[in-house]
Design a protein around this motif. Structure first.
Motif, short mmCIF file in Angstrom:
data_model
loop_
_atom_site.label_atom_id
_atom_site.label_comp_id
_atom_site.label_asym_id
_atom_site.label_seq_id
_atom_site.Cartn_x
_atom_site.Cartn_y
_atom_site.Cartn_z
N LEU A 249 0.85 -1.21 -0.03
CA LEU A 249 -0.03 -0.01 -0.06
C LEU A 249 1.07 1.40 -0.05
CD1 LEU A 249 -2.87 -0.60 2.48
CD2 LEU A 249 -3.16 -0.43 -0.06
N ALA A 250 2.10 1.38 0.56
CA ALA A 250 2.78 2.32 0.77
C ALA A 250 3.86 2.19 -0.46
CB ALA A 250 3.84 2.29 2.04
N ASN A 251 3.67 1.35 -1.22
CA ASN A 251 4.75 1.56 -2.39
C ASN A 251 5.97 1.23 -2.09
OD1 ASN A 251 5.28 1.39 -5.38
ND2 ASN A 251 5.56 3.65 -5.30
N HIS A 252 6.08 0.50 -0.90
CA HIS A 252 7.60 -0.05 -0.33
C HIS A 252 8.22 1.42 0.22
CE1 HIS A 252 6.42 -3.57 -2.36
NE2 HIS A 252 6.76 -4.35 -1.39
N ASN A 253 7.59 2.17 0.63
CA ASN A 253 8.05 3.74 0.97
C ASN A 253 7.98 3.50 2.46
OD1 ASN A 253 8.45 6.34 1.86
ND2 ASN A 253 8.15 7.02 -0.31
N ILE A 254 9.36 3.45 3.11
CA ILE A 254 9.27 3.55 4.42
C ILE A 254 8.67 4.78 5.16
CG2 ILE A 254 10.78 3.55 6.24
CD1 ILE A 254 12.50 1.83 5.04
N PHE A 255 9.05 5.92 4.51
CA PHE A 255 8.50 7.08 4.99
C PHE A 255 7.07 7.25 5.15
CE2 PHE A 255 6.74 11.66 4.28
CZ PHE A 255 7.28 12.20 5.56
N LEU A 258 5.64 4.73 7.64
CA LEU A 258 5.75 5.29 9.15
C LEU A 258 4.65 6.30 9.39
CD1 LEU A 258 9.55 5.54 10.11
CD2 LEU A 258 7.42 4.23 11.22
N LEU A 259 4.78 7.32 8.43
CA LEU A 259 3.76 8.48 8.49
C LEU A 259 2.30 7.88 8.62
CD1 LEU A 259 4.31 11.41 8.80
CD2 LEU A 259 3.73 11.56 6.36
N GLY A 260 1.80 7.17 7.75
CA GLY A 260 0.57 6.63 7.63
C GLY A 260 0.17 5.84 8.90
N ARG A 261 1.01 5.22 9.47
CA ARG A 261 0.79 4.51 10.76
C ARG A 261 0.71 5.38 11.84
NH1 ARG A 261 1.79 -1.07 9.90
NH2 ARG A 261 0.71 -1.41 11.82
N ALA A 395 14.16 7.55 15.21
CA ALA A 395 13.70 7.61 13.52
C ALA A 395 14.62 6.93 12.88
CB ALA A 395 13.64 9.12 12.98
N ILE A 396 15.94 7.08 13.19
CA ILE A 396 17.27 6.37 12.43
C ILE A 396 17.06 4.93 12.67
CG2 ILE A 396 19.70 5.86 12.26
CD1 ILE A 396 19.69 9.06 12.79
N LEU A 397 16.83 4.60 13.94
CA LEU A 397 16.86 3.18 14.45
C LEU A 397 15.25 2.46 13.79
CD1 LEU A 397 17.82 3.30 18.18
CD2 LEU A 397 19.09 2.41 16.09
N VAL A 398 14.33 3.16 13.98
CA VAL A 398 13.16 2.55 13.18
C VAL A 398 13.36 2.31 11.77
CG1 VAL A 398 10.68 2.85 12.68
CG2 VAL A 398 11.66 3.10 15.12
N TYR A 399 13.88 3.37 10.99
CA TYR A 399 14.36 3.33 9.66
C TYR A 399 15.12 2.09 9.33
CZ TYR A 399 15.89 4.38 5.13
OH TYR A 399 16.20 4.30 3.68
N ARG A 406 11.88 -4.52 4.64
CA ARG A 406 11.55 -4.32 3.23
C ARG A 406 12.60 -5.09 2.31
NH1 ARG A 406 12.23 1.68 1.04
NH2 ARG A 406 14.57 0.84 1.23
N ARG A 407 14.01 -5.27 2.80
CA ARG A 407 14.91 -6.14 1.73
C ARG A 407 14.29 -7.54 1.77
NH1 ARG A 407 20.72 -3.65 3.56
NH2 ARG A 407 20.57 -1.52 2.19
#
Length: 410
Positions: A249-255, A258-261, A395-399, A406-407
């Motif tokens: 749904l997020a097109n595999h975009n982590i940002f 996260l933002l949507g959640r 934010a860095i750790l979660v990313y 994702r990989r």
């Protein structure tokens, strides 16, 4: 001329592609938000935790502490002298709005029993020959026993009773001098003591709503936010499909993921904090000596950091129980480390460092700075720096964790 036309066409194409990309990104974001909201509504426990508990705790604690200050603390009196001077002493103590002479006993044993039972919080004991010793110029002893197990009540009793006894003692001695025929100006000059001027700063009314509740509600919200985010993030992690559906749904975009959640929870918790501040300012005259914009920025930073902490615990826990356990271990005892009931400067090294790692510690400092205190801009920004550091690190750790997931899925 043809070259310029070609460049303009390329720029227009780039702009169109950029707009399409932005629209698609927004569409993906709204899809993730809608997906999260649907999942949230279906989970009754999470729905209760997010939508009911914050408002319930806010109104419950505001109602409990609406008086703001402790008054009418019940105490007992044992007057074994029963003279004019002892009665004057008792009247002076009873005149204080913080204390209430609830019981009178003939002996100390009965009063002690009432103190142990919790019927009273203190016992004022006036011994035999109190007035006789006072007139003779001796030092009669007045004994006060108070229950310091309840530190707030104990502090109020100690401060109020000390002041009342000092005032009563001065009045009794002055009355004794006047009865001896000493002129009033001379008697008053003999009673002069070193003047003391005490000024409680930042919370002169000693209002518990301004300090205790302003720390307690954010601490409870921190627990709720972290637990809600752990529930949200582990809901997909420990299912058969994992994060496959939501990442698509997020097109595999982590940002976007996260933002949507975070957004549904962020908006509601921000509403709760703004409502809390509005109630305190409008109904209980909470001062706003700093800047409202800094207070709101503190709200935003606190909620976002707490959300990222919850997501981090949800991602790193090897089991559901471990994820919840880690979050509760960090969030639940946080109030004891904020510095409101025990100053941070007096804590040992571990407690001091632990308190610095909690978002609520710096958020409470921001609240106190912008409401009760009025520091300069440099001092005001110091807790923001620590909050931003926490936000950035989490934010860095979660990313990094989400990129690893994702990989594995792609």
């Amino acid at each position: 001329m043809l070259l310029q036309s070609g460049n303009l066409a390329s720029l227009n194409n780039i702009e169109i592609l950029h707009k399409k990309g932005t629209i698609l990104m927004h569409h993906r974001l709204f899809q993730v938000i809608g997906w999260e909201l649907r999942k949230l509504i279906k989970q009754r426990i999470l729905c209760l935790l997010v939508f009911i508990y914050p408002l319930l705790f806010i109104f419950l604690f505001v109602y409990m502490y609406h008086a703001g200050v402790i008054t009418q603390v019940p105490i007992a009196v044992v007057d074994q002298d029963t003279t004019k001077s002892s009665r004057l002493l008792i009247q002076q103590v009873a005149a204080s709005p913080q204390l209430q002479v609830a019981e009178r006993y003939q002996d100390l044993t009965s009063a002690k029993h009432a103190l142990i039972k919790g019927d009273v919080y203190a016992v004022l004991f006036i011994q035999h020959e109190f007035e006789k010793d006072l007139i003779a110029g001796h030092q009669p002893e007045v004994v006060a026993f108070y229950n310091n197990q309840y530190m707030s009540a104990g502090t109020i009793i100690f401060r109020t009773m000390s002041s009342a006894l000092k005032t009563a003692n001065s009045q009794i001695v002055l009355q004794g001098l006047l009865e001896k025929g000493i002129a009033s100006p001379v008697a008053q000059s003999q009673m002069q003591t070193i003047p003391t001027s005490l000024h409680p700063l930042y919370n002169p009314t000693l209002n518990y709503l301004y300090t205790l509740i302003s720390g307690l509600i954010p601490t409870i919200l921190q627990i709720i936010i972290m637990m809600a985010m752990v529930t949200s993030i582990t809901r997909d992690r420990f299912t058969g499909t994992g994060y496959q559906q939501i990442l698509q749904l997020a097109n595999h975009n982590i940002f976007i993921f996260l933002l949507g959640r975070i957004i549904p929870y962020f908006i509601y918790f921000l509403f709760c904090l703004i409502l809390f501040d509005t109630v305190l300012i409008a109904n209980f005259n909470l001062p706003l000596n700093g800047h409202l914009i800094l207070l709101i920025l503190g709200d935003i930073g606190f909620i976002l950091t707490s959300c990222l902490y919850g997501i981090f615990f949800g991602l790193t826990g090897s089991t559901l129980a471990q994820a919840y356990g880690t979050a509760s271990l960090v969030a639940s005892p946080a109030f004891g480390f904020t510095g409101l009931i025990f100053p941070r400067i007096a804590m040992n090294t571990f407690a001091y460092i632990w308190s610095a790692l909690l978002p609520v510690t710096w958020y409470i400092q921001i609240r106190l700075d912008q409401t009760l205190r009025s520091p300069n801009i440099v001092t005001s920004l110091q807790p923001f720096v620590y909050l931003v550091i926490q936000l950035s690190v989490m934010a860095i750790l979660v990313y990094l964790f989400l990129r690893k997931i994702r990989r594995r899925l792609i």
